[in-house]
Structure formats: C-alpha cells, structure tokens
Design an enzyme around this catalytic site. Structure first.
Site, short mmCIF file in Angstrom:
data_model
loop_
_atom_site.label_atom_id
_atom_site.label_comp_id
_atom_site.label_asym_id
_atom_site.label_seq_id
_atom_site.Cartn_x
_atom_site.Cartn_y
_atom_site.Cartn_z
N LYS A 123 0.84 -1.21 0.00
CA LYS A 123 0.00 0.00 0.00
C LYS A 123 0.87 1.26 0.00
CE LYS A 123 -2.05 -1.16 3.92
NZ LYS A 123 -1.40 -2.44 4.22
N ARG B 97 -10.06 0.73 8.14
CA ARG B 97 -9.62 -0.61 8.52
C ARG B 97 -10.68 -1.37 9.30
NH1 ARG B 97 -3.72 0.17 8.42
NH2 ARG B 97 -2.69 -1.70 9.15
N ARG C 83 11.76 -5.57 4.96
CA ARG C 83 11.53 -4.13 4.74
C ARG C 83 12.44 -3.25 5.61
NH1 ARG C 83 5.66 -1.97 5.45
NH2 ARG C 83 5.84 -3.18 7.38
N ARG D 183 10.89 -1.14 11.23
CA ARG D 183 9.76 -0.86 12.11
C ARG D 183 9.71 -1.82 13.29
NH1 ARG D 183 4.64 0.03 8.26
NH2 ARG D 183 3.69 -1.29 9.86
N ARG E 293 -1.02 -8.70 13.41
CA ARG E 293 -1.46 -7.77 12.36
C ARG E 293 -2.26 -8.50 11.27
NH1 ARG E 293 4.17 -5.30 10.98
NH2 ARG E 293 3.12 -4.38 9.19
#
Ligand code: AP5
Ligand code: MG
Length: 215
Positions: free
Chosen positions: A13, A87, A126, A160, A171
């Site tokens: 996203k 969400r 990431r 993160r 998540r």
C-alpha cells in the site's frame, strides 16, 4: 481524485501510494505514518498509540477517525490516497459521512491481493529511510547505491518495531477479523476493484494506473 488502497500488512500500500502521489499529484494519507509520527513526538497520545501498534493490534476507531478528519480538513480540496484507512466497518462508515459532509466523492477502492507467505517475506525484509521515509526491501527493492537513499541521499535507515514475527501474526489476524469485512461493504457499493499484488512493483503500479485512468 480520492483513492483507497486496501490490503493486508506488507501488501504494498505504502509503496504504491508513493507512486500515485508522484504521478497524479495526490497526497498520501497513511494512518500508520501519522501514528508513528505521533509516537515519535513523545506526546501522551503518542505513547498510548505506539504501545498498541507495537503489539500489532488496531488503534481505536475514535482516535483514527479524529486523526483522519483533521488531515482531510487541512487538504482544502486536494485529491488524496488513503493508505491503511479505513480498517474497520465503523471507519468506512465514518469516512462516508465525512466525505458526504464535504461534498466529496470516493473514486476508487483498490484491493491489493498477496499470498500470506509473500507478505511475511516482504515485511521481514523491509527497511526505510530514517529521513524521508522511502521504503525498501533487502531483496525486492534495494536503493540504487547500497546504503544511500534514492530519494534524499541519507545514509540512515530504520526497521519498524512491529515488523517482528509475533506482531506480524497479530497484524494479519487483525486484517482477517477486522479489516476484511469492509471488502463486502465496498463491493455492495460497486466501487471495489482488485489488483494482483503478487506481481512486481512496476506491474502493480500499471494495474492501479489502469483503474484510476478509468480503463
Ligand atoms: P500500517 O503502517 O498501515 O501498516 P500495515 O497495514 O501493517 O501495512 P504495512 O505498512 O506493513 O505494509 P504496506 O502495505 O504499506 O506495504 P509496503 O508498501 O511497505 O499500520 C501500522 C499499525 O498502525 C497497525 O498495525 C495499527 O496498529 C495502526 N493503524 C494504522 N492505521 C490504522 C487504522 N486505520 N485503524 C486502526 N489502527 C491503525 O511494502 C512492504 C515491503 O514489500 C517493502 O519492503 C516493499 O519494498 C516491498 N514490496 C512492496 N510491493 C512489492 C511487490 N509488488 N513485490 C515485492 N516486494 C514489494
Ligand atoms: Mg505501509
């Protein structure tokens, strides 16, 4: 133009929102980025939301809706991409009310589909620039020059806090339980389109462009 990018953690996203921002002069509104900025500020609200995010759970609807309403207000009519919002069904309903009150129209809701194993791999690899936030991946998307951000030239990169296996599990579960129910909400309205998020970053960008260009 107003676009929602929907998809599970790691779907891409943020990566695609940045592309749309550049190409169509839209503003990326990422609730995750807003919450991380609030966390960094050290405010009482920031400490509260950071603790929730670190576990992988969702922050409460009232905090998120107030945050996004304020940001949309400040855009004064400029088009935007919603990345990570809505969400939950109450967030989707609140967005409808907000847009209606402002006389704005939601143009596209785009769901990015990605296999769970790929999501876990994407999140594990990431990292992002500590200065401008540009996002990279250890294998799929490295900076052009190792150790130097393509966007701003910084040498500082961060990972993160919620990109660890325990938080990722929560998540993904939050996505399945709380976010996936908004798909039928938009399907009923006829605004939902899907793109194959398993394709490479450029191909996904092309699929999204076809939708926003009305093809
Ligand atoms: P948020 O920051 O929104 O995180 P998320 O939804 O878990 O999604 P990510 O940012 O992890 O993934 P992404 O889809 O942006 O993927 P990316 O482009 O980085 O939310 C964080 C937390 O904040 C939530 O858990 C919650 O606590 C809270 N929160 C936020 N919004 C909320 C809301 N509305 N309500 C309640 N709580 C909220 O890509 C991932 C990696 O893959 C990158 O390394 C990238 O380079 C790579 N990649 C991207 N595309 C591809 C591709 N096509 N092929 C290969 N690699 C790719
Ligand atoms: Mg993101």
């Amino acid at each position: 133009m107003i676009v929602i990018l929907l998809g599970p953690p790691g779907a891409g996203k943020g990566t695609q929102a940045k592309r749309l921002e550049e190409k169509y002069r839209l503003v990326q509104l990422s609730t995750g980025d807003m919450l991380r900025a609030e966390g960094k500020s050290g405010s009482a609200l920031g400490r509260k939301v950071q603790a929730i995010m670190d576990t992988g759970q969702l922050v409460s609807d009232d905090i998120i809706i107030a945050l996004i309403a304020d940001r949309i207000d400040r855009l004064a009519g400029q088009g935007f991409i919603l990345d990570g919002f809505p969400r939950t069904v109450p967030q989707a309903e609140a967005l409808d009310r907000l847009l209606r009150d402002k006389g704005l129209k939601l143009d596209h809701v785009i769901e990015m589909t990605v296999d769970e194993a790929a999501l876990i791999d994407r999140i594990a690899g990431r990292f992002s620039c500590a200065k401008c936030g540009a996002s990279y991946h250890d294998r799929h998307h490295r900076p052009k020059v190792d150790g130097v951000c393509d966007g701003c030239g910084s040498h500082d990169f961060v990972r993160r806090a919620d990109d660890n296996p325990e938080a990722v599990k929560i998540r993904l579960e939050a996505y399945r339980r709380q976010t996936a129910p908004i798909l039928p909400y938009y399907r009923k309205k006829g605004t939902l389109r899907q793109v194959d998020g398993m394709a490479d970053i450029d191909s996904v960008a092309r699929q999204i462009e076809e939708i926003v260009n009305g093809q």
